[in-house]
Design a protein around this motif. Structure first.
Motif, PDB file in Angstrom:
ATOM      1  N   VAL A 163     -13.138  38.954 -20.604  1.00  0.00           N
ATOM      2  CA  VAL A 163     -11.996  39.011 -21.833  1.00  0.00           C
ATOM      3  C   VAL A 163     -10.722  39.552 -20.674  1.00  0.00           C
ATOM      4  N   CYS A 164      -9.504  38.735 -20.787  1.00  0.00           N
ATOM      5  CA  CYS A 164      -8.197  39.203 -20.125  1.00  0.00           C
ATOM      6  C   CYS A 164      -7.877  40.501 -20.625  1.00  0.00           C
ATOM      7  N   PRO A 165      -7.536  41.485 -19.781  1.00  0.00           N
ATOM      8  CA  PRO A 165      -7.084  42.574 -20.115  1.00  0.00           C
ATOM      9  C   PRO A 165      -5.686  42.839 -20.652  1.00  0.00           C
ATOM     10  N   CYS A 169      -2.886  38.820 -24.612  1.00  0.00           N
ATOM     11  CA  CYS A 169      -3.615  37.658 -24.232  1.00  0.00           C
ATOM     12  C   CYS A 169      -5.056  37.514 -24.795  1.00  0.00           C
ATOM     13  N   ASN A 170      -5.806  38.559 -24.223  1.00  0.00           N
ATOM     14  CA  ASN A 170      -7.244  38.534 -24.538  1.00  0.00           C
ATOM     15  C   ASN A 170      -8.027  37.275 -24.533  1.00  0.00           C
ATOM     16  N   LYS A 181      -5.022  31.267 -19.323  1.00  0.00           N
ATOM     17  CA  LYS A 181      -4.128  31.272 -19.990  1.00  0.00           C
ATOM     18  C   LYS A 181      -2.774  31.839 -20.020  1.00  0.00           C
ATOM     19  N   CYS A 182      -2.811  33.139 -19.351  1.00  0.00           N
ATOM     20  CA  CYS A 182      -1.315  33.928 -19.265  1.00  0.00           C
ATOM     21  C   CYS A 182      -0.996  33.659 -17.756  1.00  0.00           C
ATOM     22  N   GLY A 183      -1.811  33.292 -16.862  1.00  0.00           N
ATOM     23  CA  GLY A 183      -1.361  33.154 -15.505  1.00  0.00           C
ATOM     24  C   GLY A 183      -1.599  34.551 -14.716  1.00  0.00           C
ATOM     25  N   LYS A 184      -1.757  35.718 -15.410  1.00  0.00           N
ATOM     26  CA  LYS A 184      -1.934  37.024 -14.792  1.00  0.00           C
ATOM     27  C   LYS A 184      -2.767  37.151 -13.694  1.00  0.00           C
ATOM     28  N   LEU A 185      -2.544  37.663 -12.433  1.00  0.00           N
ATOM     29  CA  LEU A 185      -3.633  37.789 -11.267  1.00  0.00           C
ATOM     30  C   LEU A 185      -4.322  39.200 -11.655  1.00  0.00           C
TER      31      LEU A 185
END
Length: 452
Positions: A163-165, A169-170, A181-185
Motif C-alpha cells: 500500500v502506498c504510504p 493515495c493509499n 498511481k501518484c508517481g511518488k518515488l
C-alpha cells in the motif's frame, strides 16, 4: 565497437560526427524497458516525439543524430524471465526484436537503436563508476532491505508490492520503487503491508551493504547546472516543477547498487556479488549505444562546446535525467555534453484508466499494426493528442472521429478542392485517381506557395 570502415560493406551509411561551424544536435528518447511490448503511451511519450524533432532537425539542415535502445537490466527483466520460464538474456533478445519491429512499423528514424546489455554498456558504466570512486563522490552504507525467507533472497524494489504510504493515495498495488498511481518515488520499506511478488508472503527487514552516490555533496554543481540550463534550454514546465520538487525535498545519498545477478557488475572487490541499480546504468545507455554507432562517440558526448543534447521522455522519468544523470556525469569531472533541453509529456491514458504493460491494459504497438489502420493515421492521431501540458485520453471513438472529421473531411476536402481548382482545360496533362485531367501549372505553383 562499430568499425566505420565496414559500414559500406554492410550497406550502412557512415556514422555522422559533429561538424565544426554547424549546429550539431544529439537527440535521445527515454530507453523503453524491454520486458513487454511498447504501448501507445510509451510511443508518444518518448520515441515518436523525438522522431518528429529529429526529422525537423534534418529538414533544417542541422547535423543531428537520434539515439535510442532497449533498457534491459534490472528486476523487471528477472521477474519476466521467471514468469516465462527462461533466462533474462532470452527475455531481452525476444523483446528487443519486438520493440525494433514495432518502431520500424511506426517509421521511427533512429540513427542507432541499441540495447543496454552490450559489452559497451559495461565498459562505459564501469569507467564512470571508477571516476566517481576516484573523486570521492561515493560512500558505503548499510541499507535496510526486505528479505523473503521463503524465497531466500533480498527483494529488489520491484519485487515488493504494498500500500502506498502517501496519505492522499493509499494505492494498494504500489511497487517498491514507485507508486504507479501518484508517481511518488519510494523505498520498499516505506510500503504498508508489503508482500513478496513471487510467493505473496510478508518479507522482513535485514541489513545489507551498498554504495551510494553522494548527491548532497554534488548539490552546488548540480544547482548551477540546473539554474543555467533550464533557462538556456527552455525546459518544459513540467520538467522544471518535477526537478525543483526534488531539490526542495532535499537531496539525499542515492543507492546505486542492488542485490541482483542481472545487471552491470560492480567492479569493486567488496561489492562483486552486486550489480548497478538500473536507474544508475540506464541513462548511461545513451552513451554506450552511441559508442555502438561510432567508435568516435566522445566527439558527441564529451564536446559540450559544439553539441546540443535534447532528451525526450515521460514525466515519471524526469528526476533521473535532471538530477541523477547530470550528477553522475558532473561527479566524474570530465567534460561531458550535458542535457540542454528536455521535452516531457504527461500521461496518455486509455479509455477509463491508465495504460499498463503489467496489467495488459491499452493499445500496444502490435495491436495498432493489426488494426490495418495506416501508420500515418496512428502517427497523426498520437501527435495531435500528445499529452504536452496535461494528461490526455485515448479512446477508440475519438480516433474514429479524428480520422473521419480531420483527415477525411477536412484534409481530404481541402485536397479535393485544390485539385479541382487547378484543373483547367489547357495545360500539361497528368493522371489522378482513375482518370486524366489537365493542370494549370501557374495555379499549382500559387497553391503550393500558400501551403508550404
Amino acid at each position: 565497437m562499430t568499425d566505420s570502415s565496414n559500414d559500406a560493406v554492410h550497406g550502412r551509411a557512415a556514422p555522422k560526427l559533429p561538424i565544426q561551424g554547424k549546429r550539431n544536435i544529439l537527440i535521445t528518447s527515454a530507453l523503453p524497458y524491454v520486458n513487454n511490448v511498447p504501448h501507445l503511451g510509451n510511443i508518444i511519450g518518448c520515441v515518436l516525439s523525438a522522431d518528429v524533432f529529429a526529422r525537423y532537425c534534418r529538414l533544417r539542415g542541422y547535423n543531428a543524430i537520434y539515439i535510442c535502445g532497449t533498457d534491459e537490466y534490472g528486476t523487471a527483466t528477472e521477474t519476466k524471465a521467471m514468469e516465462e520460464k527462461c533466462t533474462p538474456q532470452q527475455i531481452c533478445d525476444k523483446y528487443h526484436a519486438i520493440h525494433k519491429e514495432v518502431y520500424k512499423w511506426f517509421n521511427i528514424s533512429f540513427d542507432e537503436f541499441g540495447r543496454t546489455s552490450s559489452p559497451q554498456q559495461t565498459e562505459v558504466c564501469q569507467a564512470i563508476f571508477k571516476k566517481l570512486m576516484e573523486n570521492n563522490w561515493l560512500s558505503e552504507n548499510v541499507m535496510q532491505q526486505l528479505y523473503c525467507d521463503k524465497c531466500q533472497k533480498f527483494l529488489a524494489d520491484r519485487l515488493v508490492e504494498g500500500v502506498c504510504p502517501t496519505q492522499d493515495c493509499n494505492y494498494d498495488s504500489a511497487r517498491g520503487d514507485q507508486c504507479e498511481k501518484c508517481g511518488k518515488l519510494l523505498n520498499p520499506i516505506e510500503l504498508k503491508d508489503p508482500r513478496c511478488k513471487f510467493c505473496r508472503s510478508t518479507p522482513h527487514i535485514r541489513d545489507t551493504n551498498h554504495l551510494f552516490l553522494e548527491l548532497p555533496l554534488l548539490k552546488d554543481k548540480l544547482e548551477e547546472y540546473i539554474n543555467h540550463m533550464s533557462v538556456a534550454g527552455s525546459w518544459s514546465q513540467n520538467a522544471i516543477q518535477a526537478t525543483h520538487a526534488w531539490l526542495k525535498e532535499g537531496l539525499k545519498p542515492r543507492c546505486i547498487t542492488r542485490d541482483l545477478k542481472w545487471g552491470v557488475p560492480v567492479p569493486h572487490e567488496k561489492f562483486k556479488d552486486k550489480v548497478f541499480y538500473v536507474w544508475f546504468d540506464a541513462p548511461i545507455g545513451y552513451v554506450s549505444i552511441t559508442s555502438c554507432y561510432t567508435p568516435d562517440w566522445e566527439k558527441w558526448w564529451k564536446n559540450p562546446e559544439n553539441v546540443e543534447l535534447y532528451q525526450f521522455m515521460g514525466k515519471d522519468n524526469v528526476p533521473f535525467h535532471t538530477v541523477m544523470f547530470p550528477s553522475t556525469l558532473l561527479g566524474t569531472s570530465e567534460n561531458w555534453t550535458l542535457m540542454k533541453t528536455i521535452s516531457v509529456t504527461e500521461y496518455l491514458n486509455y479509455e477509463a484508466g491508465k495504460f499498463s504493460k503489467s496489467k495488459g491494459v491499452g493499445v500496444f504497438g502490435n495491436d495498432a499494426k493489426d488494426t490495418n489502420i495506416p501508420v500515418e493515421v496512428w502517427r497523426y492521431y498520437l501527435l495531435t493528442n500528445r499529452p504536452e501540458v496535461s494528461d490526455t485520453l485515448f479512446t477508440w471513438v475519438d480516433l474514429q472521429a479524428k480520422l473521419n472529421s480531420e483527415l477525411l473531411n477536412n484534409l481530404g476536402n481541402f485536397i479535393n478542392r485544390v485539385l479541382s481548382f487547378i484543373a483547367k482545360p489547357a495545360g500539361q496533362s497528368a493522371t489522378f485517381g482513375n482518370g486524366a485531367f489537365t493542370l494549370n501549372l501557374e495555379a499549382v505553383q500559387q497553391i503550393l506557395s500558400l501551403i508550404i
